[in-house]
Design a protein around this motif. Structure first.
Motif, PDB file in Angstrom:
ATOM      1  N   GLU A  61       0.817  -1.201   0.000  1.00 19.90           N
ATOM      2  CA  GLU A  61       0.000   0.000   0.000  1.00 19.90           C
ATOM      3  C   GLU A  61       0.859   1.263   0.000  1.00 19.90           C
ATOM      4  OE1 GLU A  61      -2.546   0.517   3.362  1.00 19.90           O
ATOM      5  OE2 GLU A  61      -0.917   0.622   4.800  1.00 19.90           O
ATOM      6  N   LYS A  62       0.241   2.355  -0.430  1.00 22.58           N
ATOM      7  CA  LYS A  62       0.903   3.651  -0.505  1.00 22.58           C
ATOM      8  C   LYS A  62      -0.041   4.701   0.084  1.00 22.58           C
ATOM      9  CE  LYS A  62       2.607   7.044  -3.863  1.00 22.58           C
ATOM     10  NZ  LYS A  62       2.798   7.333  -5.312  1.00 22.58           N
ATOM     11  N   SER A  85      -4.993   5.168   1.992  1.00 19.26           N
ATOM     12  CA  SER A  85      -3.992   4.579   1.102  1.00 19.26           C
ATOM     13  C   SER A  85      -4.704   3.972  -0.102  1.00 19.26           C
ATOM     14  CB  SER A  85      -3.171   3.505   1.828  1.00 19.26           C
ATOM     15  OG  SER A  85      -3.936   2.325   1.971  1.00 19.26           O
ATOM     16  N   GLY A 132       5.979  -1.157  -7.121  1.00 21.54           N
ATOM     17  CA  GLY A 132       5.406  -0.023  -6.392  1.00 21.54           C
ATOM     18  C   GLY A 132       6.460   0.760  -5.638  1.00 21.54           C
ATOM     19  N   ASP A 141       7.504   4.700  -6.048  1.00 25.67           N
ATOM     20  CA  ASP A 141       7.515   5.641  -4.929  1.00 25.67           C
ATOM     21  C   ASP A 141       8.857   6.361  -4.823  1.00 25.67           C
ATOM     22  OD1 ASP A 141       5.010   4.830  -4.394  1.00 25.67           O
ATOM     23  OD2 ASP A 141       5.503   3.576  -2.675  1.00 25.67           O
ATOM     24  N   PHE A 165       6.204   9.102   2.315  1.00 25.13           N
ATOM     25  CA  PHE A 165       6.795   8.006   1.554  1.00 25.13           C
ATOM     26  C   PHE A 165       7.438   6.965   2.454  1.00 25.13           C
ATOM     27  CE2 PHE A 165       6.343  11.237  -1.664  1.00 25.13           C
ATOM     28  CZ  PHE A 165       5.986  10.509  -2.779  1.00 25.13           C
TER      29      PHE A 165
END
Length: 239
Positions: free
Chosen positions: A22-23, A48, A199, A203, A239
């Protein structure tokens, strides 16, 4: 309980393996005092591409009665509605087939209602796409797919008439057997680790780009050193 993303056993709606991918797209902390005699409470919310989480008021009815403040973590696609009355926000949740429930999250005194609503809507699109990728890599059927109808069996062909007997001739040599084509190599399976690495690389690239922009603003005198450090800390926390 089953993970709402990959379907594996989990202690929450999203398992730890899926959480690794997840982000955080939006987060906010604030304090609110609900009355003259009430104490000041600290709240936080984070959105997220898989979950909505934080420290919020939670209840089982949409009237705001008998709520409690607790740490929450829910699969983002279980968010059905975010309503804003100009002062407080209410988030309605309904569990999917794996985890049935109806729940309501309250954000008292929240000042960024429109930003949060937009963040949730945008993040739900990303959550749906990431969920499909994880399900495909795990060999699961897509969440929105329906079984295809079985094709109809072909009609039987009429039997061909028997050929007339031919005059005896010398036996012809049997044709050489055609070489059997090699089976195509199976594509390498996509794993959740591959998705996670992709991912992470995205990022890192986005983080480096934003840091470079901050340095340009500082070097051109638009940001002071203190402002530069503050903005840099915000990026690091996201981040």
């Amino acid at each position: 309980m089953k993970c709402s993303v990959c379907g594996k056993d989990a202690s929450n709606e999203v398992c730890n393996n899926c959480i690794k991918m997840e982000k955080i797209l939006y987060q906010k902390e604030w304090s609110h005092k609900s009355g003259l005699l009430a104490r000041n409470e600290d709240y936080r919310v984070a959105v997220s591409n898989l979950r909505i989480s934080g420290r919020l008021s939670i209840g089982d009815n949409n009237k705001g009665l008998n709520t409690r403040i607790d740490n929450v973590s829910h699969y983002l696609l279980n968010v059905k509605e975010v309503s804003n009355n100009g002062k407080d926000l209410m988030i309605s949740l309904e569990g999917g087939p794996e985890n049935r429930y109806t729940r309501f999250l309250y954000l008292p005194g929240f000042a960024e209602g429109d930003q949060l609503i937009k963040a949730v809507m945008d993040a739900k699109e990303k959550a749906a796409a990431l969920t499909e990728r994880i399900r495909q890599s795990s060999g699961m059927a897509p969440a929105s797919s329906a079984p295809s109808p079985a094709p109809a069996a072909p009609a039987p062909k009429p039997a061909a008439p028997a050929p007339a007997p031919a005059a005896p001739t010398a036996a012809a040599p049997a044709p050489a057997a055609a070489p059997t084509p090699a089976a195509p190599a199976a594509p390498a399976p996509s794993t959740t680790d591959t998705i996670a690495l992709a991912g992470i690389a995205e990022d890192i690239s986005e983080f480096e780009t934003k840091i470079k922009k901050l340095k340009v603003l500082r070097d051109n005198g638009i940001l002071s050193d203190a402002e530069y450090e503050a903005e840099k800390k915000k990026l690091v926390s996201i981040f």
